[in-house]
Scaffold this motif. Structure first.
Motif, PDB file in Angstrom:
ATOM      1  N   GLY A   1      29.006  -1.040 -83.547  1.00  0.00           N
ATOM      2  CA  GLY A   1      28.430  -0.205 -82.505  1.00  0.00           C
ATOM      3  C   GLY A   1      27.158   0.518 -82.884  1.00  0.00           C
ATOM      4  O   GLY A   1      26.847   1.569 -82.313  1.00  0.00           O
ATOM      5  N   ALA A   2      26.396  -0.002 -83.815  1.00  0.00           N
ATOM      6  CA  ALA A   2      25.182   0.680 -84.267  1.00  0.00           C
ATOM      7  C   ALA A   2      24.114   0.662 -83.177  1.00  0.00           C
ATOM      8  O   ALA A   2      23.882  -0.357 -82.534  1.00  0.00           O
ATOM      9  CB  ALA A   2      24.645   0.027 -85.526  1.00  0.00           C
ATOM     10  N   VAL A   3      23.454   1.791 -82.992  1.00  0.00           N
ATOM     11  CA  VAL A   3      22.347   1.879 -82.044  1.00  0.00           C
ATOM     12  C   VAL A   3      21.006   1.847 -82.767  1.00  0.00           C
ATOM     13  O   VAL A   3      19.955   1.913 -82.136  1.00  0.00           O
ATOM     14  CB  VAL A   3      22.462   3.159 -81.190  1.00  0.00           C
ATOM     15  CG1 VAL A   3      23.709   3.113 -80.324  1.00  0.00           C
ATOM     16  CG2 VAL A   3      22.474   4.414 -82.061  1.00  0.00           C
ATOM     17  N   SER A   4      21.057   1.742 -84.092  1.00  0.00           N
ATOM     18  CA  SER A   4      19.854   1.642 -84.910  1.00  0.00           C
ATOM     19  C   SER A   4      20.044   0.506 -85.904  1.00  0.00           C
ATOM     20  O   SER A   4      21.148   0.313 -86.425  1.00  0.00           O
ATOM     21  CB  SER A   4      19.599   2.949 -85.667  1.00  0.00           C
ATOM     22  OG  SER A   4      18.651   2.753 -86.713  1.00  0.00           O
ATOM     23  N   PRO A   5      18.977  -0.250 -86.214  1.00  0.00           N
ATOM     24  CA  PRO A   5      19.090  -1.330 -87.191  1.00  0.00           C
ATOM     25  C   PRO A   5      18.839  -0.875 -88.624  1.00  0.00           C
ATOM     26  O   PRO A   5      18.793  -1.713 -89.531  1.00  0.00           O
ATOM     27  CB  PRO A   5      17.981  -2.290 -86.740  1.00  0.00           C
ATOM     28  CG  PRO A   5      16.912  -1.380 -86.230  1.00  0.00           C
ATOM     29  CD  PRO A   5      17.636  -0.224 -85.582  1.00  0.00           C
ATOM     30  N   ASP A   6      18.696   0.425 -88.853  1.00  0.00           N
ATOM     31  CA  ASP A   6      18.217   0.904 -90.151  1.00  0.00           C
ATOM     32  C   ASP A   6      19.109   0.501 -91.321  1.00  0.00           C
ATOM     33  O   ASP A   6      18.623   0.092 -92.379  1.00  0.00           O
ATOM     34  CB  ASP A   6      18.051   2.423 -90.117  1.00  0.00           C
ATOM     35  CG  ASP A   6      16.883   2.861 -89.242  1.00  0.00           C
ATOM     36  OD1 ASP A   6      16.060   1.991 -88.876  1.00  0.00           O
ATOM     37  OD2 ASP A   6      16.800   4.059 -88.907  1.00  0.00           O
ATOM     38  N   SER A   7      20.436   0.622 -91.170  1.00  0.00           N
ATOM     39  CA  SER A   7      21.302   0.287 -92.306  1.00  0.00           C
ATOM     40  C   SER A   7      21.270  -1.211 -92.585  1.00  0.00           C
ATOM     41  O   SER A   7      21.325  -1.637 -93.745  1.00  0.00           O
ATOM     42  CB  SER A   7      22.733   0.760 -92.052  1.00  0.00           C
ATOM     43  OG  SER A   7      23.321   0.073 -90.956  1.00  0.00           O
TER      44      SER A   7
ATOM     45  N   ALA B   1      25.972  -4.409 -83.599  1.00  0.00           N
ATOM     46  CA  ALA B   1      24.807  -3.568 -83.332  1.00  0.00           C
ATOM     47  C   ALA B   1      24.217  -3.904 -81.968  1.00  0.00           C
ATOM     48  O   ALA B   1      24.170  -5.064 -81.558  1.00  0.00           O
ATOM     49  CB  ALA B   1      23.757  -3.749 -84.420  1.00  0.00           C
ATOM     50  N   SER B   2      23.746  -2.865 -81.266  1.00  0.00           N
ATOM     51  CA  SER B   2      23.150  -3.077 -79.950  1.00  0.00           C
ATOM     52  C   SER B   2      21.630  -3.010 -79.987  1.00  0.00           C
ATOM     53  O   SER B   2      20.979  -3.266 -78.977  1.00  0.00           O
ATOM     54  CB  SER B   2      23.681  -2.024 -78.967  1.00  0.00           C
ATOM     55  OG  SER B   2      23.385  -0.715 -79.428  1.00  0.00           O
ATOM     56  N   ALA B   3      21.057  -2.683 -81.143  1.00  0.00           N
ATOM     57  CA  ALA B   3      19.603  -2.556 -81.258  1.00  0.00           C
ATOM     58  C   ALA B   3      19.006  -3.855 -81.800  1.00  0.00           C
ATOM     59  O   ALA B   3      19.622  -4.526 -82.635  1.00  0.00           O
ATOM     60  CB  ALA B   3      19.248  -1.395 -82.181  1.00  0.00           C
ATOM     61  N   PRO B   4      17.812  -4.237 -81.365  1.00  0.00           N
ATOM     62  CA  PRO B   4      17.148  -5.420 -81.929  1.00  0.00           C
ATOM     63  C   PRO B   4      16.896  -5.241 -83.422  1.00  0.00           C
ATOM     64  O   PRO B   4      16.741  -4.117 -83.915  1.00  0.00           O
ATOM     65  CB  PRO B   4      15.827  -5.491 -81.148  1.00  0.00           C
ATOM     66  CG  PRO B   4      16.050  -4.693 -79.918  1.00  0.00           C
ATOM     67  CD  PRO B   4      17.011  -3.604 -80.298  1.00  0.00           C
ATOM     68  N   LEU B   5      16.855  -6.363 -84.141  1.00  0.00           N
ATOM     69  CA  LEU B   5      16.618  -6.333 -85.585  1.00  0.00           C
ATOM     70  C   LEU B   5      15.196  -6.814 -85.851  1.00  0.00           C
ATOM     71  O   LEU B   5      14.919  -8.017 -85.795  1.00  0.00           O
ATOM     72  CB  LEU B   5      17.633  -7.238 -86.283  1.00  0.00           C
ATOM     73  CG  LEU B   5      17.635  -7.225 -87.812  1.00  0.00           C
ATOM     74  CD1 LEU B   5      18.054  -5.860 -88.330  1.00  0.00           C
ATOM     75  CD2 LEU B   5      18.573  -8.313 -88.341  1.00  0.00           C
TER      76      LEU B   5
END
Length: 343
Positions: free
Chosen positions: A242-248, A268-272
């Motif tokens: 459920g990540a909203v950020s690709p940072d990790s 994850a829901s954010a583009p990579l």
């Protein structure tokens, strides 16, 4: 028998005993795990999940005993203790056979309506391809169901004994199990990356495991992962949910050695965003992977029987089948143990 049924609402009551169709068995269940996101699934808020039409019994996996067998079942027998996984792929010799997760979702309407009922019931009908005998002498093996997803990712990532692995999302349900599976497969060091300090502390007590608490800064987290690994990383398994950020995920990617591998299995829901040139020059592989091969349950059970995978190290909590709502709440809590319902 007693079963939970999901339509507009989730209800519990009596339903007729199931009959095994051709190529399937009826399993009397002992226990079934509850997904951490099951309450959101029941609420219908997970946009990539497709339910069967009309009322059905949810639940993807469990452990039990074969009670009846259908025609065309030649080896599985009544009285046999088995693991049911729900990870179904149609047995058709075509390039892209239909597949689905029984009792949960499928992109193919015919699959989700044909194999519609899952394991939150006293009995389940299961196609034989989703049923695996449990080796004699093994006790509680329901935690194997938690290990299957990361096992599939580590297989796809070609983990070799002696390599260093980062598990991103290691404080989540499948990520924490992935730490144990990576150890069982011979990883020299497993870097457990996550944000829940209590779970990281528990994982740090394991041999060959080094925890890293992520900060959200890609450069700082990548440096921390490399330092914990003792150098560049061979393989990263991304199981962040459920990540909203690709940072990790980007930090795990940046920590890889030249020609390292990153396996994506999270939600994850954010583009990579990918640096094309950097990826090319480093020869890095980014591998998307869904679930695990059909023989994975048997292979994992072999690891358990050999003493290489300690299921007792995976914290668990149990609830009676009738108390599913309480089990759903427990499973959704941050850092929750493996939550199961017992029949």
């Amino acid at each position: 028998m007693k079963a939970w049924r999901l339509d507009a609402t989730l209800t519990f009551g009596d339903v007729p005993d199931p009959e095994p169709p051709d190529g399937a068995v009826v399993v009397r269940l002992e226990a079934a795990p509850i997904l951490s996101y099951f309450r959101a699934y029941v609420a219908g808020t997970l946009r990539h999940y497709h339910r069967p039409t009309g009322p059905f019994t949810p639940g993807t996996s469990g452990v039990g005993v074969v009670e009846r067998v259908g025609r065309g079942v030649f080896t599985l027998a009544t009285g046999q203790r088995v693991l049911v996984t729900g990870n179904y792929t149609a047995a058709e010799n075509v390039p892209d056979p239909a597949r689905g997760l029984i009792g949960l979702t499928s992109e193919t309407p015919a699959v989700r309506d044909t194999w519609r009922d899952g394991t939150l019931a006293e009995k389940v009908v299961a196609p034989v391809s989703t049923v695996t005998p449990v080796p004699a002498g093994l006790g509680d093996v329901v935690a194997v169901t938690r290990c299957l997803v990361p096992y599939g990712g580590l297989l796809r990532g070609r983990l070799t004994p002696g390599e260093t692995v980062v598990v991103n999302g290691a404080t989540g349900a499948f990520g924490s199990a992935g730490v144990h599976v990576a150890k069982a497969l011979g990883a020299a060091r497993v870097v457990a990356a996550g944000r829940n300090p209590a779970v990281l502390e528990r994982l740090a007590a394991l041999e060959r495991v080094v925890p890293v608490r992520l900060t959200g800064s890609v450069p700082a987290d990548a440096d921390a992962l490399r330092a914990a690994a003792g150098g560049p990383v061979d393989l990263a398994l991304d199981l962040v949910g459920g990540a909203v950020s690709p940072d990790s995920t980007l930090a795990a990617l940046a920590a890889l050695r030249r020609t390292g591998r990153l396996v994506l299995m999270g939600s994850a829901s954010a583009p990579l965003p990918i640096d094309y040139t950097a990826l090319m020059l480093a020869g890095t592989e980014i591998i998307g992977n869904f679930m695990y091969p059909d023989d994975a349950p048997a292979r994992l059970l072999t690891l358990v029987a050999a003493g290489l995978l300690d299921l007792g190290a995976i914290p668990a909590a149990s609830f009676p089948l009738a108390e599913l709502p309480a089990a759903m709440d427990a499973a959704a809590a941050p850092g929750a143990p493996l939550v199961v319902v017992t029949m």
